[in-house]
Design an enzyme around this catalytic site. Structure first.
Site, PDB file in Angstrom:
ATOM      1  CE  LYS A  72       1.244  11.163   0.978  1.00  0.00           C
ATOM      2  NZ  LYS A  72       1.700   9.712   0.481  1.00  0.00           N
ATOM      3  N   GLY A 135       1.772   6.295   8.676  1.00  0.00           N
ATOM      4  CA  GLY A 135       0.940   6.274   7.418  1.00  0.00           C
ATOM      5  C   GLY A 135       1.408   5.167   6.269  1.00  0.00           C
ATOM      6  N   GLY A 253      11.313   0.516  -2.842  1.00  0.00           N
ATOM      7  CA  GLY A 253       9.943   1.427  -2.988  1.00  0.00           C
ATOM      8  C   GLY A 253       9.879   2.150  -4.231  1.00  0.00           C
TER       9      GLY A 253
HETATM   10  P1  ATR Z   1       5.368   7.415   7.144  1.00  0.00           P
HETATM   11  O1  ATR Z   1       4.243   8.342   6.457  1.00  0.00           O
HETATM   12  O2  ATR Z   1       6.462   7.359   6.062  1.00  0.00           O
HETATM   13  O3  ATR Z   1       4.947   6.134   7.316  1.00  0.00           O
HETATM   14  P2  ATR Z   1       5.408   8.407   9.765  1.00  0.00           P
HETATM   15  O4  ATR Z   1       3.915   8.251   9.688  1.00  0.00           O
HETATM   16  O5  ATR Z   1       6.161   9.442  10.298  1.00  0.00           O
HETATM   17  O6  ATR Z   1       6.033   8.346   8.311  1.00  0.00           O
HETATM   18  O7  ATR Z   1       5.966   7.070  10.536  1.00  0.00           O
HETATM   19  C1  ATR Z   1       7.178   6.773  10.620  1.00  0.00           C
HETATM   20  C2  ATR Z   1       7.576   5.463  11.098  1.00  0.00           C
HETATM   21  O8  ATR Z   1       9.039   5.330  11.231  1.00  0.00           O
HETATM   22  C3  ATR Z   1       6.997   5.004  12.641  1.00  0.00           C
HETATM   23  O9  ATR Z   1       6.600   3.819  12.629  1.00  0.00           O
HETATM   24  C4  ATR Z   1       8.123   5.335  13.402  1.00  0.00           C
HETATM   25  O10 ATR Z   1       8.106   4.628  14.604  1.00  0.00           O
HETATM   26  P3  ATR Z   1       7.550   5.485  15.965  1.00  0.00           P
HETATM   27  O11 ATR Z   1       5.979   5.236  15.568  1.00  0.00           O
HETATM   28  O12 ATR Z   1       7.745   4.616  17.073  1.00  0.00           O
HETATM   29  O13 ATR Z   1       7.984   6.896  15.949  1.00  0.00           O
HETATM   30  C5  ATR Z   1       9.387   4.675  12.564  1.00  0.00           C
HETATM   31  N1  ATR Z   1      10.779   5.171  12.939  1.00  0.00           N
HETATM   32  C6  ATR Z   1      11.458   6.476  12.713  1.00  0.00           C
HETATM   33  N2  ATR Z   1      12.352   6.619  13.112  1.00  0.00           N
HETATM   34  C7  ATR Z   1      12.678   5.188  13.730  1.00  0.00           C
HETATM   35  C8  ATR Z   1      13.841   4.887  14.388  1.00  0.00           C
HETATM   36  N3  ATR Z   1      14.922   5.595  14.715  1.00  0.00           N
HETATM   37  N4  ATR Z   1      13.812   3.595  14.957  1.00  0.00           N
HETATM   38  C9  ATR Z   1      12.700   2.958  14.748  1.00  0.00           C
HETATM   39  N5  ATR Z   1      11.638   3.426  14.268  1.00  0.00           N
HETATM   40  C10 ATR Z   1      11.763   4.486  13.762  1.00  0.00           C
END
Ligand code: ATR
Length: 288
Positions: A72, A135, A253
């Site tokens: 993206k 994102g 969603g």
């Molecule tokens: P997307 O495009 O779906 O937003 P991403 O950019 O990979 O995916 O973002 C994932 C989000 O989920 C982030 O906010 C991540 O937190 P971190 O920035 O601290 O990594 C959050 N996330 C993923 N696993 C998590 C977990 N086990 N507990 C809390 N937050 C989590």
């Protein structure tokens, strides 16, 4: 509806990796069938050079494309033009064919916005809370600001990422003369949210799996939520359950997914998808 492919069939598609699980062909091929358009929508799993893929798609006359993970952002350098919101968000999921190349849009944000409006949720003057700072959260943050939420709290496990989004939103708010006040917090600082009647968007990956918990499980937090939107498609995430148990309304969603597709289709074909076709798409997604 039976689809006939012939010499005049226009091709639409989605590039990503992985892409085999995508529900987008079901959405777009259904709409083409209902609107009697001679178009077919197919997945393209791109494993190498995304720039070559986009330029090649253009030369092949591909009418429009969706873009998904992990391309993206990378796709932006191959475009001839980019919509202002997509540029600010830094992510493009829809390519619209023009005379000079593809123009990029972010219908993830536009789709969420239409989904939120279709549920009758008003953001103007409301306190909004984002859980997550990836994102998806970034797009939601711009949506809240451009719809004049009074406050926007961005909470993330990694606070530096919440601060980065907050910084970009403050800039956007200043440049556009908007009013939203933005605060970045660590996920466990939710008690600092000094307001009631919250509209909360769950934008983390937590909840994707059936046995996941929620990023915040404290009932006192959910007591303040009037509307909880989980960007995860499936029904019954812990976030949704906790929101409903505390008396708030919860949404998945799925409508966002549906409207990002519908808006892309509208951009490709310069038309408005009629309400009865939208209802049909919803049925297709709920059955699939
Ligand atoms: P997307 O495009 O779906 O937003 P991403 O950019 O990979 O995916 O973002 C994932 C989000 O989920 C982030 O906010 C991540 O937190 P971190 O920035 O601290 O990594 C959050 N996330 C993923 N696993 C998590 C977990 N086990 N507990 C809390 N937050 C989590």
């Amino acid at each position: 509806m039976h689809m006939v492919v012939d010499g005049n069939t226009k091709v639409l598609g989605i590039i990503g990796n992985p892409v085999r699980h995508t529900k987008s062909p079901a959405i777009h091929n259904y709409i083409s069938g209902e609107l009697n358009k001679n178009m077919i929508y197919v997945p393209f799993e791109v494993t190498g050079d995304v720039k070559a893929a986009v330029l090649g798609a253009y030369e092949l006359g591909i009418h429009g494309m969706n873009v998904t993970v992990p391309y993206k952002t990378d796709v932006i350098e191959s475009l001839c033009d980019i919509d202002d919101m997509a540029k600010r968000i830094g992510a493009v999921n829809t390519l619209v064919r023009t005379d000079k190349g593809y123009k990029g849009y972010n219908t993830d944000m536009l789709g969420l916005e239409r989904a939120v409006f279709s549920e009758g949720i008003e953001l103007n003057g409301k306190v909004t809370v984002l859980l997550g700072a990836g994102g998806a959260a970034r797009a939601v943050a711009f949506m809240c600001a451009r719809n004049n939420a009074s406050k926007l709290y961005i909470l993330n496990r990694t606070i530096s990422k919440a601060e980065e989004i907050a910084c970009d939103i403050k800039k956007f708010v200043n440049e556009e003369g908007l009013n939203t006040q933005v605060t970045a917090l660590a996920m466990d600082e939710y008690e600092k949210i000094d307001a009631e009647e919250l509209i909360c968007f769950q934008c983390t990956k937590v909840g994707l799996s059936e046995d996941d918990g929620a990023v915040i499980e404290d009932k006192n937090f959910y007591n303040k939520i009037t509307h909880g939107v989980d960007l995860i498609y499936r029904e019954g995430t812990k976030f949704a359950v906790l929101t409903r148990e505390a008396g708030g309304k919860a949404y998945t969603g799925l409508k966002m997914l549906m409207y990002q597709g519908i808006i892309a289709y509208e951009l490709w074909n310069d038309l408005k998808v009629p309400d009865e076709v939208v209802a049909g798409v919803e049925k297709v997604l709920n059955e699939g």
